[in-house]
Design a protein around this motif. Sequence first.
Motif, short mmCIF file in Angstrom:
data_model
loop_
_atom_site.label_atom_id
_atom_site.label_comp_id
_atom_site.label_asym_id
_atom_site.label_seq_id
_atom_site.Cartn_x
_atom_site.Cartn_y
_atom_site.Cartn_z
N UNK A 248 -15.36 -79.16 89.47
CA UNK A 248 -15.19 -79.93 90.69
C UNK A 248 -15.82 -79.20 91.86
N UNK A 249 -16.10 -79.95 92.93
CA UNK A 249 -16.80 -79.38 94.08
C UNK A 249 -15.88 -78.63 95.03
N UNK A 250 -14.60 -78.93 95.00
CA UNK A 250 -13.67 -78.28 95.92
C UNK A 250 -12.28 -78.86 95.77
N UNK A 251 -11.36 -78.43 96.65
CA UNK A 251 -9.98 -78.86 96.57
C UNK A 251 -9.84 -80.37 96.75
N UNK A 252 -10.69 -80.96 97.60
CA UNK A 252 -10.61 -82.41 97.79
C UNK A 252 -10.98 -83.14 96.50
N UNK A 253 -11.92 -82.58 95.73
CA UNK A 253 -12.26 -83.17 94.44
C UNK A 253 -11.11 -83.09 93.46
N UNK A 254 -10.37 -81.96 93.50
CA UNK A 254 -9.18 -81.81 92.65
C UNK A 254 -8.11 -82.83 93.03
N UNK A 255 -7.91 -83.02 94.33
CA UNK A 255 -6.93 -84.00 94.79
C UNK A 255 -7.32 -85.41 94.36
N UNK A 256 -8.60 -85.74 94.46
CA UNK A 256 -9.05 -87.06 94.03
C UNK A 256 -8.84 -87.27 92.54
N UNK B 65 -5.92 -69.20 99.41
CA UNK B 65 -6.40 -70.41 100.09
C UNK B 65 -6.85 -71.46 99.09
N UNK B 66 -6.54 -72.74 99.33
CA UNK B 66 -7.06 -73.79 98.46
C UNK B 66 -8.58 -73.89 98.51
N UNK B 67 -9.20 -73.40 99.58
CA UNK B 67 -10.66 -73.43 99.68
C UNK B 67 -11.31 -72.50 98.65
N UNK B 68 -10.54 -71.51 98.19
CA UNK B 68 -11.09 -70.54 97.23
C UNK B 68 -10.81 -70.92 95.78
N UNK B 69 -9.78 -71.70 95.55
CA UNK B 69 -9.27 -71.84 94.19
C UNK B 69 -10.26 -72.53 93.25
N UNK B 70 -10.90 -73.60 93.67
CA UNK B 70 -11.82 -74.31 92.78
C UNK B 70 -13.08 -73.49 92.51
N UNK B 71 -13.71 -72.86 93.52
CA UNK B 71 -14.83 -71.97 93.19
C UNK B 71 -14.45 -70.86 92.22
N UNK B 72 -13.24 -70.33 92.34
CA UNK B 72 -12.81 -69.27 91.43
C UNK B 72 -12.60 -69.83 90.03
N UNK B 73 -11.98 -71.00 89.91
CA UNK B 73 -11.82 -71.63 88.59
C UNK B 73 -13.17 -71.84 87.94
N UNK B 74 -14.14 -72.40 88.69
CA UNK B 74 -15.47 -72.65 88.13
C UNK B 74 -16.12 -71.36 87.65
#
Length: 378
Positions: free
Chosen positions: A199-207, A144-153
């Motif tokens: 980043x805070x989440x997938x939307x932050x990555x998209x921005x 899920x994209x909801x998980x990817x940024x927390x996992x990267x961090x």
Amino acid sequence: MQIRFTSSERASLGVEWELQLVDRETRQLTSGANEILAELTPEGAEEHPKAKHELLQSTIEIITGICGTVAEAKADLAGTLAEVVEAADRRGLGVLCAGTHPITDWQTQDISPKERYAQLVEKMQWLARRLQIFGVHVHVGVRSPDKIIPIVNALTQYVPHFLALSASSPYWVGADTGLASARSKVFEGMPTAGLPYQLSGWDGFEDYMETLISTHAIESVREVWWDIRPHPDFGTVELRICDGLPTLDEIGAVAAMSQCLVERFDREIDRGYTLPVPASWVLRENKWRAARYGLDAEIIVDDRGTVRPVREALTDLVDDLMPTAKRLDCAAELADVLRILEVGGSYQRQRAVAAAHDGRLEPVVDSLLAELRDGLPG
């Protein structure tokens, strides 16, 4: 902008291994990728499915398919490696891997004849032309994209663990740099390389991507070369921090660490836990310490400045991850982390060979050729 994340099977695995082609007589990096890949590519196909061009014509990158276990990924790489080694041998070339080549001057190297590489060199100039560096990249599937940024961090706290364990680039153009990983510092010169932004989440990555693309800093997500990054097309988190590894044993060890950590964080998110986001100053300092001192580094383990040897941190991490490794059927490969600690990291082994030969580095090249053939010493 919206970036589609192609969800992957949980904890699926893929590995990319950048190999060096060297002349067996001179031990110098030598062009040969064009001819080897042309020979190996199946008739009617545009390219080999698992052996690819890289920036330099003296490099071939081999990649796995989508694997379920570390053992499967190692076997996949071994099959393609055998093809490349055989084709290289017919041309008087040897195959090895390390984060840098001990003696070759990057200014002597030919760029691969692909438009994307020509554009990269034109844009980045000296920064791109000197990228005579080699790495191992590990992809682990995320659903899920909801998980990817927390996992990267959360994974960023293990950058020093991976870098210290894999450090294999003490030499640059015939000189000892005094570093365990010169490769990591060379690559940081690229404007979108280095530690990822928190980043805070997938939307932050998209921005972030929209800003870079709209301002013509990059053309696609592929040009963000963070040490750990999301890979939307593959649906993975990609760990790019490791130096090039000389043996399949070492690749198995870092792949097992990667798969186990991502699996653990994935499960913690499912249980409702909030994953840690380490302080950026700690991450920056720890990466430097690992690049400079390798397995002798003392890393900062909390925001209060507590310090401990990275060797101890790696030993405890193996113990902590072992139950997960058993579930993922990679316990033996994870245990190889301890083997590396016993025999020494590649940068240590290279320096030992040089010291035994009055500082000459040609024997270091020979030792790297032997390690790729024979596996981890000891």
